[in-house]
Structure formats: C-alpha cells, structure tokens
Design a protein around this motif. Structure first.
Motif, PDB file in Angstrom:
ATOM      1  N   SER A  71       0.863  -1.237   0.383  1.00  0.00           N
ATOM      2  CA  SER A  71       0.114   0.085  -0.534  1.00  0.00           C
ATOM      3  C   SER A  71       1.168   1.555  -0.221  1.00  0.00           C
ATOM      4  CB  SER A  71      -0.567  -0.032   1.486  1.00  0.00           C
ATOM      5  OG  SER A  71      -0.152  -0.229   2.181  1.00  0.00           O
ATOM      6  N   ASP A  72       2.547   1.068   0.625  1.00  0.00           N
ATOM      7  CA  ASP A  72       2.889   2.711   0.411  1.00  0.00           C
ATOM      8  C   ASP A  72       4.532   2.570  -0.762  1.00  0.00           C
ATOM      9  OD1 ASP A  72       3.956   4.514   2.106  1.00  0.00           O
ATOM     10  OD2 ASP A  72       5.812   3.182   2.415  1.00  0.00           O
ATOM     11  N   ARG A  73       4.368   1.478  -1.021  1.00  0.00           N
ATOM     12  CA  ARG A  73       5.830   1.475  -1.956  1.00  0.00           C
ATOM     13  C   ARG A  73       6.017   1.966  -2.962  1.00  0.00           C
ATOM     14  NH1 ARG A  73       6.792  -3.060  -5.633  1.00  0.00           N
ATOM     15  NH2 ARG A  73       8.779  -3.710  -4.668  1.00  0.00           N
ATOM     16  N   PHE A  74       4.593   2.043  -3.242  1.00  0.00           N
ATOM     17  CA  PHE A  74       4.535   2.507  -4.669  1.00  0.00           C
ATOM     18  C   PHE A  74       4.330   4.472  -4.499  1.00  0.00           C
ATOM     19  CE2 PHE A  74       3.624  -1.434  -6.913  1.00  0.00           C
ATOM     20  CZ  PHE A  74       4.740  -1.708  -7.072  1.00  0.00           C
ATOM     21  N   ALA A  75       4.378   4.742  -3.202  1.00  0.00           N
ATOM     22  CA  ALA A  75       4.305   6.165  -3.154  1.00  0.00           C
ATOM     23  C   ALA A  75       4.053   7.365  -3.988  1.00  0.00           C
ATOM     24  CB  ALA A  75       4.060   6.811  -1.647  1.00  0.00           C
ATOM     25  N   ARG A  76       4.187   8.058  -3.992  1.00  0.00           N
ATOM     26  CA  ARG A  76       4.828   9.724  -5.342  1.00  0.00           C
ATOM     27  C   ARG A  76       5.762  10.404  -4.085  1.00  0.00           C
ATOM     28  NH1 ARG A  76       0.234  10.888  -7.327  1.00  0.00           N
ATOM     29  NH2 ARG A  76       0.744  10.251  -9.739  1.00  0.00           N
ATOM     30  N   ALA A  77       5.163  10.340  -2.605  1.00  0.00           N
ATOM     31  CA  ALA A  77       6.343  10.584  -1.782  1.00  0.00           C
ATOM     32  C   ALA A  77       7.387  10.516  -2.096  1.00  0.00           C
ATOM     33  CB  ALA A  77       5.388  11.126  -0.818  1.00  0.00           C
ATOM     34  N   ASP A 128      -2.963  -3.271   2.684  1.00  0.00           N
ATOM     35  CA  ASP A 128      -3.329  -3.142   3.397  1.00  0.00           C
ATOM     36  C   ASP A 128      -4.500  -2.648   2.789  1.00  0.00           C
ATOM     37  OD1 ASP A 128      -4.921  -1.045   5.320  1.00  0.00           O
ATOM     38  OD2 ASP A 128      -3.044   0.036   5.798  1.00  0.00           O
ATOM     39  N   PHE A 129      -5.749  -2.749   2.776  1.00  0.00           N
ATOM     40  CA  PHE A 129      -7.119  -2.453   1.765  1.00  0.00           C
ATOM     41  C   PHE A 129      -8.282  -2.477   3.395  1.00  0.00           C
ATOM     42  CE2 PHE A 129      -6.147  -6.629   1.083  1.00  0.00           C
ATOM     43  CZ  PHE A 129      -7.792  -7.519   1.479  1.00  0.00           C
ATOM     44  N   PRO A 130      -9.661  -1.231   2.577  1.00  0.00           N
ATOM     45  CA  PRO A 130      -9.888  -1.030   2.945  1.00  0.00           C
ATOM     46  C   PRO A 130     -11.058  -2.364   2.688  1.00  0.00           C
ATOM     47  CG  PRO A 130     -10.377   0.381   1.751  1.00  0.00           C
ATOM     48  CD  PRO A 130      -8.769  -0.181   0.973  1.00  0.00           C
ATOM     49  N   ALA A 131     -12.352  -2.569   3.855  1.00  0.00           N
ATOM     50  CA  ALA A 131     -13.159  -2.828   4.181  1.00  0.00           C
ATOM     51  C   ALA A 131     -13.858  -2.681   3.093  1.00  0.00           C
ATOM     52  CB  ALA A 131     -13.434  -3.303   5.598  1.00  0.00           C
ATOM     53  N   ARG A 132     -14.441  -2.918   2.346  1.00  0.00           N
ATOM     54  CA  ARG A 132     -16.453  -2.627   1.916  1.00  0.00           C
ATOM     55  C   ARG A 132     -17.115  -3.563   1.163  1.00  0.00           C
ATOM     56  NH1 ARG A 132     -13.145  -0.224  -3.067  1.00  0.00           N
ATOM     57  NH2 ARG A 132     -11.601   1.468  -2.177  1.00  0.00           N
TER      58      ARG A 132
END
Length: 259
Positions: A89-95, A255-259
């Motif tokens: 969920s974080d490895r491709f963050a633009r930051a 990491d992903f949201p529960a929908r």
C-alpha cells in the motif's frame, strides 16, 4: 551447549534427514540465531557417528531450503538476511519518488537493509504476446525491456523485468542503465502519464535453473512470482513488471479497506 540430538536407528528417515531436522529445529527456535556458525563437519561427524557424506547431505538440505549459507574457508552459517517487508500500500507512494527513491529502495530501507541492484540490461524488442495484451499494444509493437537483479545486504533476493511501451520510453532515461532519481515511474510521470493505479498477480512455484543461479538458491527453495501492471490516470497501461522473489526473503503485506 547445543542439544544436537542423536540418530534414531528405528526412524524411517535416513540419518542425514534426521541431522538436518535437528539443526533446523535449532535454527527455528533461535538456539542457532542468524549469523551464527554451525558446528563444523568434524564436530557433527563425531557427535552423530556418521560418515562425512551424511553430514554434507544434511547441510546441503539446509542450504537448499535457504536456511544456511556456506562461506569458503570459514564454515556454514545461519542465513542472516531477515525478510524484506514489502508494503504494497505504500511502496509506490509518490512521496518516495519525490525523494528520489524507487520502490525497492524505499521498502528495503524500511526493513533495515542496505539495498543494491546489479545485472542491469536494457534492450528494445518486440513485445511478447502476453505483454502486448497487458499493455494493449498491437501485435509487433516494440517495448523497452529492463532486466535487473535486486540485493539486500549484498544477497540476491529478487529479479525483475519491466516492459515499457517504446512510445513512452524512447528518448528518456528509461533506455539508460541508470534511470535517475525515483526510477522508472518518475520518468514515466515526466512524460505526462501520472500513475493512477496498479494491479498485481501473485503466484508461487519452484525456480528454474536460471533463476536458481541468479538468486543463488537451492533447487528446494520456492520463489514468489509477481506480475504488476501500472496504469495512468486515463487508465492506460504504461508498464508491466514481472518479478521473481526468493520466498524466504520477503513478507508481502497488503492494506486495503473493508467495503
């Protein structure tokens, strides 16, 4: 004093497997911690009362599982490289790209490793059929193909091959060995393709002989294969990356949201 156990002659398992099981237990329970040297061949022969070949078979089994490494002239040691935690969920963050960090560099640093890359090859070729389909390219379209091997603390842990449409990569640092700060994705975004989403397919299998050589693992060590497609904000696929990861070298965390 290590409890090395003993050979049970009534056990159906051959002696070398029993020795390997005893050493494996010591490693898994931390009695032989990462970086620790195993008892020498001579010590194991004396303790178990077996031939040298039996001890070597046991050690080879542990090497094939990726649990130990042999250092010429020094002995056999418990593998010391802990897993790289791949935070999907974080490895491709633009930051990260703005800080000049490609994905593997960011995740290796989080895991406390010194990252490295070698065996870099860049070519322009006709896209394989499956890759062309993923990139929505016509038959015969050309792509820039970037192959490389990633290291954690000097140990090979992953190989990767990226395919980028020639229409995007031509004339950019993507066709160079060094793509510059932020890696491939930073260069793709500079071409006007701001990244919007990724899809990944994850499988597991046994490695090919070529993969075993590149990753320096035994035939009994499985690998994780991950195929990722990157899309821009217009949902145009801009890259496909096929990676082969040493199974014990990674923890894949999502990491992903529960929908």
């Amino acid at each position: 004093m290590l409890d090395l156990g003993s050979i049970d002659r009534a056990d159906d398992r051959p002696p070398y497997r029993q020795i390997a099981a005893s050493l494996r237990r010591l490693i898994s329970t931390g009695r032989l911690p990462p970086g620790e040297k195993l008892p020498s061949e001579a010590e194991l022969i004396a303790h178990y009362g077996v031939a040298r070949m039996t001890v070597r078979q046991a050690l080879q089994e542990l090497r094939g599982e990726g649990l130990v490494v042999a250092e010429h002239g020094k002995g056999v040691f418990v593998r010391s490289t802990p897993p790289v935690r791949r935070l999907a969920s974080d490895r491709f963050a633009r930051a990260h790209r703005k800080q000049g960090k490609a994905a593997f560099l960011a995740e290796a640093e989080v895991s406390g490793h010194k990252p490295g890359v070698d065996q870099i090859s860049v070519t322009t070729e006709q896209a394989p059929a499956e890759i062309a389909e993923r990139l929505r390219l016509p038959e015969g379209a050309r792509v820039v193909m970037r192959s490389r091997r990633y290291l954690a603390n000097g140990t090979p842990v992953e190989t990767a091959v990226s395919y980028i449409p020639e229409s995007i990569a031509a004339g950019t640092a993507i066709v160079s060995t060094d793509t510059g700060p932020g890696g491939i994705y930073a260069r793709i975004e500079e071409q006007g393709h701001q990244l919007g989403r990724f899809t990944e397919q994850v499988t597991a299998r046994m490695p090919t002989p070529e993969e075993r050589r590149a990753l320096q693992i035994g035939a009994g060590v499985p690998v994780i294969t991950l195929t990722r497609t990157a899309f821009d904000l217009d949902d145009l696929p801009v890259e496909v990356c096929e990676t082969v990861k040493v199974s014990h070298a990674f923890v894949l965390e999502y990491d992903f949201p529960a929908r």
